[in-house]
Design a protein around this motif. Structure first.
Motif, short mmCIF file in Angstrom:
data_model
loop_
_atom_site.label_atom_id
_atom_site.label_comp_id
_atom_site.label_asym_id
_atom_site.label_seq_id
_atom_site.Cartn_x
_atom_site.Cartn_y
_atom_site.Cartn_z
N GLN A 140 0.83 -1.21 0.00
CA GLN A 140 0.00 0.00 0.00
C GLN A 140 0.86 1.25 0.00
N GLU A 141 1.90 1.23 0.79
CA GLU A 141 2.78 2.41 0.86
C GLU A 141 3.52 2.63 -0.46
N MET A 142 3.71 1.52 -1.20
CA MET A 142 4.37 1.63 -2.51
C MET A 142 3.42 2.14 -3.58
N GLY A 143 2.13 2.33 -3.23
CA GLY A 143 1.17 2.82 -4.20
C GLY A 143 0.63 1.75 -5.13
N PRO A 202 12.15 -1.99 -1.56
CA PRO A 202 10.72 -2.07 -1.89
C PRO A 202 10.49 -2.22 -3.39
N THR A 203 11.21 -1.48 -4.19
CA THR A 203 11.08 -1.60 -5.64
C THR A 203 11.51 -2.99 -6.12
N GLY A 204 12.57 -3.50 -5.50
CA GLY A 204 13.07 -4.82 -5.89
C GLY A 204 12.06 -5.92 -5.60
N VAL A 205 11.31 -5.79 -4.50
CA VAL A 205 10.29 -6.77 -4.16
C VAL A 205 9.24 -6.83 -5.26
N ILE A 206 8.76 -5.65 -5.66
CA ILE A 206 7.72 -5.59 -6.69
C ILE A 206 8.24 -6.16 -8.01
N GLU A 207 9.45 -5.76 -8.39
CA GLU A 207 10.01 -6.23 -9.67
C GLU A 207 10.18 -7.74 -9.67
#
Length: 311
Positions: free
Chosen positions: A182-185, A296-301
């Motif tokens: 959620q915090e990552m949008g 956080p970006t790496g998790v999504i990717e």
């Protein structure tokens, strides 16, 4: 029952249980190392021996402290006592359930777990809600209902104790992941994928530990997760959001304001899954993020780059 109800643990959930007991007109004996106002019908104590007179005792301490407390408490118990814990953790590298630890270290045989969409805040304030008692003993579930259920609290029952305990532990971990996303949008569709696939991973782990798959589709599993996502004030969600903002684990923990079992369990669950050949990409990515190995970006990717396949 005419005896007082025992509660071990002076944290938010322990005090909330004691207040819920008092609302039903019963007396509670609250064991805690902390001082503070607890309210009418609640007798504070620092002596575990004082709980011997209680037939039903709630255990509300983090899983990492359960063994030590159980060893000391067991000296004052016998087979008459009923133990019900509210932990959202699993113990050790073997992911032992807390009910198993209580049976191993105390004379009490009739144990259970109270979990599902029931939070410290809701039980303390008496707002409408519900939960589930996992136990193989109907008298344990009846005693819990008599102690805390009422017009604002519905309690269901299942014999799948392991399913309830694993759900409680891993839904907390998923709530952390949801807060992070959620915090990552992340948009609602992606959140839905994260929640549903995360619950699939939770069920896989639970079944490997002896739980029934269907338990994760009920109050203990999806019911609990929906409450967390809807914003029931769960600290795991706030911790995830703080991590998503780039705070360190220590800073995020301080901001969440509570000890969160999911922080310690992610890597142990990932190692258990690896040993059993169970696929848990969401839990693995979260463990790497908590260990500082993924941004956080790496998790999504990582998660979005996985190949899609049959559900």
């Amino acid at each position: 029952m005419s005896t007082p109800i025992g509660v071990i643990g002076g944290g938010g959930f322990g005090v909330g249980l004691a207040r819920a007991i008092a609302r039903t007109g019963r007396n509670a004996t609250l064991w805690s190392r902390r001082d503070g106002e607890v309210g009418e019908r609640i007798e504070p104590t620092r002596e575990l021996a004082a709980l011997a007179r209680c037939e039903l005792i709630f255990v509300s301490v983090p899983s990492m402290h359960v063994a030590k407390v159980a060893e000391q408490l067991g000296q004052h118990l016998d087979g008459r006592h009923l133990l019900v814990h509210v932990s959202r953790g699993l113990v050790g590298e073997e992911l032992r359930t807390v009910s198993r630890v209580l049976r191993e270290l105390t004379p009490a045989r009739r144990v259970g777990c109270l979990a599902g969409p029931i939070s410290a805040k809701s039980i303390a304030e008496g707002v409408p809600g519900g939960g589930i008692v996992g136990t193989g003993f109907p008298e344990v579930a009846d005693a819990v209902r008599e102690a805390i259920a009422g017009p604002t609290l519905r309690l269901y029952q299942t014999e799948d104790v392991v399913g309830v305990e694993v759900s409680a532990a891993l839904v907390g971990l998923l709530a952390l992941a949801i807060g992070y996303a959620q915090e990552m949008g992340i948009n609602p569709a992606a959140l839905a994928i994260l929640a549903t696939r995360g619950m699939v991973e939770t069920a896989r782990i639970g079944v490997s530990l002896g739980a029934e798959d269907r338990t994760f589709a009920g109050v203990a599993g999806y019911g609990d997760l929906i409450a967390a996502i809807a914003g029931d004030g769960r600290p795991e969600l706030e911790l995830g959001r703080a991590l998503g903002r780039g705070l360190t684990l220590q800073q995020a923990g301080e901001q969440a304001g509570a000890y969160i079992e999911g922080v310690t369990i992610a890597r142990r669950v990932q190692r258990h899954a690896m040993r059993r050949g169970i696929e848990v990409p969401i839990i693995e990515a979260l463990a790497d993020a908590l260990d500082g190995k993924l941004t956080p970006t790496g998790v999504i990717e990582r998660l979005m780059s996985r190949r899609s396949k049959r559900e």
